[in-house]
Write a protein that holds these residues in place. Structure first.
Motif, mmCIF file in Angstrom:
data_model
loop_
_atom_site.group_PDB
_atom_site.id
_atom_site.type_symbol
_atom_site.label_atom_id
_atom_site.label_comp_id
_atom_site.label_asym_id
_atom_site.label_seq_id
_atom_site.Cartn_x
_atom_site.Cartn_y
_atom_site.Cartn_z
ATOM 1 N N SER A 94 0.456 -1.223 0.157
ATOM 2 C CA SER A 94 -0.171 0.210 0.081
ATOM 3 C C SER A 94 0.713 1.332 -0.503
ATOM 4 C CB SER A 94 -0.813 -0.150 1.119
ATOM 5 O OG SER A 94 0.399 0.177 1.702
ATOM 6 N N PHE A 95 0.336 2.517 -0.457
ATOM 7 C CA PHE A 95 1.273 4.016 -0.197
ATOM 8 C C PHE A 95 0.565 4.542 0.989
ATOM 9 C CE2 PHE A 95 2.003 8.342 -0.761
ATOM 10 C CZ PHE A 95 3.064 8.184 -1.791
ATOM 11 N N ASP A 96 2.068 4.983 1.735
ATOM 12 C CA ASP A 96 1.203 5.392 2.911
ATOM 13 C C ASP A 96 1.661 7.055 2.905
ATOM 14 O OD1 ASP A 96 1.137 6.245 5.564
ATOM 15 O OD2 ASP A 96 2.152 5.393 6.514
ATOM 16 N N PRO A 97 0.963 7.873 2.267
ATOM 17 C CA PRO A 97 0.835 9.524 2.760
ATOM 18 C C PRO A 97 1.124 9.890 3.041
ATOM 19 C CG PRO A 97 -1.729 8.780 3.231
ATOM 20 C CD PRO A 97 -0.965 7.352 2.609
ATOM 21 N N ASP A 98 1.258 9.734 4.458
ATOM 22 C CA ASP A 98 1.824 10.064 5.557
ATOM 23 C C ASP A 98 2.998 10.486 5.697
ATOM 24 O OD1 ASP A 98 -0.643 10.730 6.500
ATOM 25 O OD2 ASP A 98 -1.286 9.139 8.262
ATOM 26 N N ILE A 99 4.060 9.673 4.944
ATOM 27 C CA ILE A 99 5.479 9.155 4.998
ATOM 28 C C ILE A 99 5.802 9.254 3.926
ATOM 29 C CG2 ILE A 99 5.620 8.195 7.330
ATOM 30 C CD1 ILE A 99 5.868 5.461 5.967
ATOM 31 N N ARG A 155 4.481 0.670 1.663
ATOM 32 C CA ARG A 155 4.561 0.437 2.934
ATOM 33 C C ARG A 155 4.262 -1.289 2.261
ATOM 34 N NH1 ARG A 155 0.996 -2.443 6.929
ATOM 35 N NH2 ARG A 155 2.239 -2.590 8.833
ATOM 36 N N GLY A 156 5.010 -2.576 2.230
ATOM 37 C CA GLY A 156 4.386 -3.576 2.290
ATOM 38 C C GLY A 156 4.264 -4.746 3.813
ATOM 39 N N ASP A 160 7.360 -6.119 8.274
ATOM 40 C CA ASP A 160 6.842 -4.786 7.105
ATOM 41 C C ASP A 160 7.534 -4.398 7.315
ATOM 42 O OD1 ASP A 160 6.918 -3.922 10.232
ATOM 43 O OD2 ASP A 160 5.449 -2.505 9.210
ATOM 44 N N PHE A 161 7.465 -3.201 6.129
ATOM 45 C CA PHE A 161 9.185 -2.686 5.204
ATOM 46 C C PHE A 161 8.899 -2.017 4.621
ATOM 47 C CE2 PHE A 161 7.435 -6.398 2.851
ATOM 48 C CZ PHE A 161 7.656 -6.130 1.857
ATOM 49 N N TYR A 162 9.489 -0.987 4.479
ATOM 50 C CA TYR A 162 9.153 0.365 3.667
ATOM 51 C C TYR A 162 9.649 0.845 2.458
ATOM 52 C CZ TYR A 162 6.210 0.894 7.541
ATOM 53 O OH TYR A 162 4.847 1.248 8.565
ATOM 54 N N ALA A 163 9.667 1.523 1.835
ATOM 55 C CA ALA A 163 10.522 2.490 0.544
ATOM 56 C C ALA A 163 9.916 3.209 -0.264
ATOM 57 C CB ALA A 163 10.908 0.687 -0.114
ATOM 58 N N THR A 164 11.247 3.632 -0.840
ATOM 59 C CA THR A 164 10.142 4.960 -1.697
ATOM 60 C C THR A 164 9.893 4.159 -3.007
ATOM 61 O OG1 THR A 164 11.986 5.373 -2.147
ATOM 62 C CG2 THR A 164 10.712 6.732 -0.611
ATOM 63 N N THR A 165 10.684 3.267 -3.800
ATOM 64 C CA THR A 165 10.752 3.008 -4.721
ATOM 65 C C THR A 165 10.638 0.938 -4.841
ATOM 66 O OG1 THR A 165 13.208 2.929 -4.775
ATOM 67 C CG2 THR A 165 12.438 4.698 -5.452
ATOM 68 N N VAL A 166 10.562 0.775 -6.221
ATOM 69 C CA VAL A 166 9.310 -0.490 -6.243
ATOM 70 C C VAL A 166 10.717 -1.234 -6.401
ATOM 71 C CG1 VAL A 166 8.535 -2.250 -7.388
ATOM 72 C CG2 VAL A 166 7.655 0.035 -7.190
ATOM 73 N N ASP A 167 11.759 -1.101 -6.512
ATOM 74 C CA ASP A 167 12.982 -1.936 -6.875
ATOM 75 C C ASP A 167 13.575 -1.962 -4.980
ATOM 76 O OD1 ASP A 167 12.850 -2.043 -9.123
ATOM 77 O OD2 ASP A 167 14.778 -0.359 -9.933
ATOM 78 N N ASP A 168 13.866 -0.895 -4.178
ATOM 79 C CA ASP A 168 13.832 -0.215 -3.015
ATOM 80 C C ASP A 168 12.973 -1.239 -2.217
ATOM 81 O OD1 ASP A 168 15.512 0.665 -3.222
ATOM 82 O OD2 ASP A 168 15.251 3.124 -2.912
ATOM 83 N N LEU A 169 11.617 -1.037 -2.703
ATOM 84 C CA LEU A 169 10.326 -2.046 -1.897
ATOM 85 C C LEU A 169 11.328 -3.401 -1.631
ATOM 86 C CD1 LEU A 169 8.503 -1.488 0.280
ATOM 87 C CD2 LEU A 169 6.796 -1.970 -2.138
ATOM 88 N N ILE A 228 15.420 -8.539 2.693
ATOM 89 C CA ILE A 228 16.024 -7.501 4.198
ATOM 90 C C ILE A 228 15.229 -8.253 5.244
ATOM 91 C CG2 ILE A 228 16.548 -6.757 5.730
ATOM 92 C CD1 ILE A 228 17.924 -5.195 3.110
ATOM 93 N N SER A 229 13.806 -7.975 5.047
ATOM 94 C CA SER A 229 12.879 -7.887 6.530
ATOM 95 C C SER A 229 12.317 -9.255 6.467
ATOM 96 C CB SER A 229 11.611 -7.460 6.073
ATOM 97 O OG SER A 229 9.862 -7.392 6.947
ATOM 98 N N LEU A 230 12.028 -10.225 5.493
ATOM 99 C CA LEU A 230 11.553 -11.423 5.835
ATOM 100 C C LEU A 230 12.730 -12.450 5.893
ATOM 101 C CD1 LEU A 230 9.573 -13.828 4.915
ATOM 102 C CD2 LEU A 230 10.644 -13.514 2.476
ATOM 103 N N ASN A 231 14.137 -12.088 5.839
ATOM 104 C CA ASN A 231 15.200 -13.533 6.154
ATOM 105 C C ASN A 231 15.445 -12.837 7.352
ATOM 106 O OD1 ASN A 231 15.575 -13.835 3.560
ATOM 107 N ND2 ASN A 231 17.255 -12.512 2.793
ATOM 108 N N THR A 232 15.953 -11.324 8.343
ATOM 109 C CA THR A 232 15.474 -11.591 9.588
ATOM 110 C C THR A 232 14.682 -11.931 10.430
ATOM 111 O OG1 THR A 232 16.192 -9.004 8.986
ATOM 112 C CG2 THR A 232 14.872 -9.607 11.093
ATOM 113 N N PHE A 233 12.937 -11.943 9.516
ATOM 114 C CA PHE A 233 11.815 -12.832 10.745
ATOM 115 C C PHE A 233 12.445 -14.149 10.075
ATOM 116 C CE2 PHE A 233 7.869 -14.892 10.190
ATOM 117 C CZ PHE A 233 7.223 -15.123 11.233
#
Length: 112
Positions: free
Chosen positions: A14-19, A23-24, A34-43, A49-54
């Protein structure tokens, strides 16, 4: 909402307009990731990274990463819809359960 497959795990995007960021959030896990980024590639990178940590945390704690789904859930519908569903299922020569399962399978075929 959209989904993204990251290493065989589904995340809702989804897109979080507040920040002003995407957001994934992984679904079907025995915990939050969950995870955040400004581009699809970075997302995608942040999701990995988030999945591997989990997954590492699950391995350390001996926890199964994926939730178990029984294949059963209750669905409440208005009586008039229930009546129409029964009629349509009968018209297709199926039980309501078999007919709705077929419909859901067709509409979710693109989801992994």
């Amino acid at each position: 909402m959209n989904t993204m497959d990251i290493n065989g795990y589904q995340a809702v995007i989804s897109f979080d307009p507040d920040i002003n960021m995407f957001r994934g959030e992984f679904v079907g896990l025995n915990g939050g990731a969950d995870f955040y980024a400004t581009t699809v590639d970075d997302l995608r990178k942040e999701g990995e990274i988030s999945l591997n940590t989990f997954l590492e945390m699950c391995a350390e704690e001996g926890v199964e990463p994926r939730k178990h789904f029984s294949g059963k859930f209750n669905l409440r519908v208005p009586p008039t819809l229930h009546e129409r569903l029964a009629a349509q299922a009968a018209a297709h020569g199926k039980s309501i359960n078999a007919w709705i399962t077929e419909l859901l399978s067709k509409t979710t075929a693109h989801v992994h």
